[in-house]
Design a protein around this motif. Structure first.
Motif, short mmCIF file in Angstrom:
data_model
loop_
_atom_site.label_atom_id
_atom_site.label_comp_id
_atom_site.label_asym_id
_atom_site.label_seq_id
_atom_site.Cartn_x
_atom_site.Cartn_y
_atom_site.Cartn_z
N MET A 1 -40.33 -18.44 -139.15
CA MET A 1 -39.39 -17.39 -138.78
C MET A 1 -39.00 -17.57 -137.33
N VAL A 2 -37.70 -17.77 -137.07
CA VAL A 2 -37.18 -18.00 -135.72
C VAL A 2 -36.59 -16.69 -135.22
N VAL A 3 -37.07 -16.22 -134.08
CA VAL A 3 -36.55 -15.00 -133.48
C VAL A 3 -36.13 -15.30 -132.04
N ASP A 4 -35.20 -14.54 -131.56
CA ASP A 4 -34.64 -14.74 -130.22
C ASP A 4 -35.40 -13.87 -129.24
N ALA A 5 -35.64 -14.42 -128.05
CA ALA A 5 -36.35 -13.68 -127.01
C ALA A 5 -35.48 -12.66 -126.32
N ALA A 6 -34.21 -12.57 -126.72
CA ALA A 6 -33.31 -11.63 -126.04
C ALA A 6 -33.68 -10.18 -126.35
N ALA A 7 -34.19 -9.92 -127.55
CA ALA A 7 -34.49 -8.53 -127.94
C ALA A 7 -35.56 -8.54 -129.03
N PRO A 8 -36.29 -7.44 -129.16
CA PRO A 8 -37.31 -7.38 -130.22
C PRO A 8 -36.67 -7.45 -131.61
N LEU A 9 -37.54 -7.60 -132.62
CA LEU A 9 -37.07 -7.68 -134.00
C LEU A 9 -36.31 -6.42 -134.41
N GLY A 10 -35.23 -6.63 -135.14
CA GLY A 10 -34.47 -5.51 -135.67
C GLY A 10 -34.61 -5.41 -137.18
N ARG A 11 -33.86 -4.47 -137.74
CA ARG A 11 -33.95 -4.26 -139.17
C ARG A 11 -33.52 -5.49 -139.96
N GLU A 12 -32.50 -6.18 -139.47
CA GLU A 12 -32.02 -7.35 -140.19
C GLU A 12 -33.08 -8.45 -140.24
N GLU A 13 -33.78 -8.69 -139.12
CA GLU A 13 -34.82 -9.70 -139.11
C GLU A 13 -35.98 -9.31 -140.04
N LEU A 14 -36.36 -8.00 -140.03
CA LEU A 14 -37.46 -7.56 -140.89
C LEU A 14 -37.12 -7.70 -142.37
N GLU A 15 -35.89 -7.37 -142.74
CA GLU A 15 -35.49 -7.51 -144.13
C GLU A 15 -35.45 -8.98 -144.53
N LEU A 16 -34.95 -9.84 -143.65
CA LEU A 16 -34.91 -11.27 -143.93
C LEU A 16 -36.31 -11.83 -144.09
N LEU A 17 -37.22 -11.39 -143.25
CA LEU A 17 -38.60 -11.86 -143.33
C LEU A 17 -39.27 -11.36 -144.61
N ARG A 18 -39.00 -10.11 -144.96
CA ARG A 18 -39.62 -9.54 -146.16
C ARG A 18 -39.14 -10.26 -147.42
N ALA A 19 -37.87 -10.65 -147.47
CA ALA A 19 -37.34 -11.30 -148.66
C ALA A 19 -37.59 -12.80 -148.66
N GLY A 20 -37.44 -13.47 -147.53
CA GLY A 20 -37.50 -14.92 -147.51
C GLY A 20 -38.90 -15.48 -147.51
N ALA A 21 -39.87 -14.75 -146.98
CA ALA A 21 -41.24 -15.27 -146.88
C ALA A 21 -42.15 -14.71 -147.96
#
Length: 475
Positions: A82-102
Motif C-alpha cells: 500500500m503506497v501512501v503519500d506523506a503530504a497528508a494522513p490516510l483518508g476515506r478513499e485510501e481506507l476503502e481501497l485498502l479494505r477492498a484490495g488487500a
C-alpha cells in the motif's frame, strides 16, 4: 481453504468460533518457485507516487530474484504493497481501497512516499498508524516504510521486506497452525461448557410435573364429584322429607281448627276446601323441591340441570263416605226425649198445683220433650259429623303425605341419576382431553430428550474432531 485448516476443523470452528475462523480462511499465497517471479499487488490512490515506486523497485532488483508488480487486485498474490503519500494522513478513499484490495493478501506492507518533500512525514506516519488501528484493526501496529524515489533512499529496505514476505510462507503456515490450534482450544472450551450446561439443565421438569399431575388426577375429579353428590342428596332427602312433614302437619292443624269451628254449611264445604288446600300444599312442596334439587345440581355440576318436562299433579282425594247412622243415633233420640220430658215436667211443676191446668200441662210437657229430643239429637249428629270429617281429614292428609314423600324421593333419585350421568359424561370428556394432553406431553418429552441427546452427541463429535486435530498438531 488453506491446507492447515482441515474441512472437519473448519466446520467445527464455523459452528463454535466463527470469528477466529474468519482469520484462518483467507487464501494463502502459493509458494514461489525457485527463480520464478512473485506477484505483488501495489495499491495506491492517484498522485501517491505508486508508478515511480514500482519503477524504482524494479530497477533496484536487476540481477536478483524477479518480482512482478500488479496494480490490479490478483487473487494469486499473497503480498500487497500500500503506497501512501506523506503530504497528508490516510483518508476515506485510501481506507476503502485498502479494505477492498488487500482482502485476499496474507501480508500487507506500507510505503510512505514523498518524505523528501515533507519534513513532517514522521507525524503523518504516526497518524496513519493510529487510523489503521482505529478503522482496520488487522493492521494495528504495522510498520510504514519511508522511501524517497529520486535518490533511492529506503528502496532497498522496502524490497528486502517484500522478498522476506514472499519467502516466509512456511513460517506463516506455522503461525497459522498455531492460530488454528488456539481457535480449536477456544472452541473446545465452548463445547465443554455447552455440554455441561445441557447435562445440568433439565428443561423437562415442568412437563414431567404436569404429566404427573394429570396421571394422579385422572379419576380424582369423578370421585370428588360423586362424593359431593352422595353427601348433598342425603342431606336433601332429609330436608325434603322434613319439609313435607312440616307442610302436612301445618295443614292438619288448620283442618282440625276449621272442623272445630265449622257449622253444618261449613262442614258440607270442607272436603272441597281441603282439596284446594292440598293443591296449594302440593305447589309449595314442588317449589321447595325444585329449589333444593337445583341447588344440589349446581353445587355438584357447577350449573343447574335443565328443567324436567313434567306436568304437576295434585294427589287424588276421595270424598268422605256418608256417616252411618246406627244404634247410637236412635239411643240419642230416646235420651233426648227422656231429657225433654223431664225438662217439661220441671218447667210445668208449678202449674200442677192448679187442678184446672193439670191437663193443659201435658201437651206442653210433650212439646218441650220433643223439642229437647230434636235439639239434642241434632247437636249429637253435628258432633258426630265433625268427628267423621276429622277422621277423614287425618286419613286423607296421611295419604297426601305419603304421596308427596314418594314424589319428592322419586324426583331426588331422578336428579341423582341425571347428575351421575352428567358426571360420567364430563369425566369421559376430561379423560379424552387428558389422554390427548398426555400424548402431547410424552411427544414433547421424547422430542426434548432426543434433541438433548442429539446436542450432546454433536458436542462429543465436535470434541473428537478437535482432539484428533490436536493430536496431529502435536505430532
Amino acid at each position: 481453504m488453506n491446507d492447515t485448516v482441515p474441512p472437519e476443523l473448519a466446520a467445527v470452528l464455523r459452528r463454535w468460533n466463527p470469528g477466529a475462523l474468519a482469520g484462518l480462511e483467507r487464501p494463502a499465497p502459493s509458494e514461489p518457485d525457485p527463480g520464478g517471479a512473485v506477484t505483488v499487488v501495489v495499491l495506491g490512490v492517484p498522485c501517491s507516487g505508486r508508478g515511480d515506486l514500482i519503477a524504482a523497485l524494479t530497477e533496484a532488483g536487476a540481477g536478483s530474484r524477479e518480482l512482478r508488480f500488479a496494480e490490479a487486485p490478483d487473487p494469486a498474490a499473497g503480498v500487497a504493497l500500500m503506497v501512501v503519500d506523506a503530504a497528508a494522513p490516510l483518508g476515506r478513499e485510501e481506507l476503502e481501497l485498502l479494505r477492498a484490495g488487500a482482502e485476499s493478501a496474507h501480508t500487507v506492507l506500507f510505503a510512505l512516499t514523498g518524505v523528501d518533500a515533507h519534513h513532517d512525514w514522521a507525524a503523518v506516519a504516526r497518524r496513519n498508524t493510529e487510523l489503521l488501528t482505529e478503522h482496520l484493526p488487522r493492521f494495528a501496529g504495522v510498520v510504514i516504510h519511508p522511501v524517497t524515489v529520486p535518490d533511492g533512499r529506503g528502496i532497498g529496505e522496502l524490497r528486502a521486506a517484500i522478498l522476506e514476505a514472499t519467502t516466509a510462507v512456511p513460517e506463516r503456515q506455522a503461525r497459522l497452525r498455531m492460530r488454528a490450534a488456539g481457535a480449536a482450544e477456544q472452541a473446545g472450551a465452548l463445547i465443554r461448557a455447552s455440554a455441561e450446561s445441557l447435562r445440568a439443565t433439565d428443561d423437562t421438569a415442568a412437563l414431567r410435573a404436569e404429566r404427573s399431575a394429570l396421571v394422579a388426577d385422572r379419576d380424582g375429579w369423578r370421585g370428588d364429584r360423586a362424593a359431593v353428590l352422595r353427601r348433598l342428596t342425603a342431606l336433601a332427602r332429609v330436608e325434603l322429607v322434613h319439609e313435607v312433614s312440616d307442610q302436612v302437619r301445618a295443614e292438619s292443624a288448620a283442618a282440625r281448627q276449621a272442623i272445630d269451628r265449622a257449622d253444618r254449611t261449613a262442614l258440607a264445604a270442607f272436603p272441597r276446601n281441603l282439596r284446594d288446600a292440598v293443591a296449594a300444599l302440593t305447589a309449595r312442596v314442588d317449589a321447595a323441591t325444585d329449589a333444593r334439587l337445583a341447588e344440589v345440581s349446581a353445587q355438584v355440576l357447577g350449573a343447574a340441570l335443565p328443567d324436567e318436562n313434567r306436568t304437576p299433579t295434585v294427589p287424588a282425594i276421595e270424598p268422605p263416605a256418608p256417616r252411618h247412622r246406627g244404634l247410637e243415633d236412635r239411643i240419642m233420640i230416646v235420651f233426648g226425649a227422656s231429657a225433654g220430658l223431664g225438662l217439661g215436667r220441671m218447667v210445668m211443676a208449678p202449674l200442677s198445683t192448679v187442678p184446672a191446668l193439670d191437663l193443659a200441662s201435658i201437651p206442653v210437657t210433650l212439646l218441650l220433650g220433643g223439642g229437647a229430643a230434636w235439639w239434642l239429637t241434632r247437636a249429637r249428629g253435628h258432633l258426630a259429623d265433625r268427628a267423621h270429617l276429622r277422621q277423614w281429614a287425618v286419613e286423607t292428609l296421611a295419604t297426601v303425605r305419603s304421596v308427596l314423600e314418594q314424589r319428592v324421593l322419586g324426583r331426588l333419585v331422578d336428579t341423582e341419576a341425571r347428575c351421575a350421568e352428567t358426571i360420567l359424561a364430563r369425566h369421559r370428556e376430561r379423560m379424552r382431553e387428558s389422554e390427548d394432553r398426555l400424548a402431547a406431553l410424552d411427544r414433547q418429552l421424547r422430542e426434548r430428550a432426543g434433541s438433548r441427546a442429539g446436542k450432546l452427541a454433536a458436542c462429543d463429535r465436535d470434541l473428537a474432531v478437535l482432539e484428533a486435530y490436536a493430536s496431529v498438531t502435536v505430532r
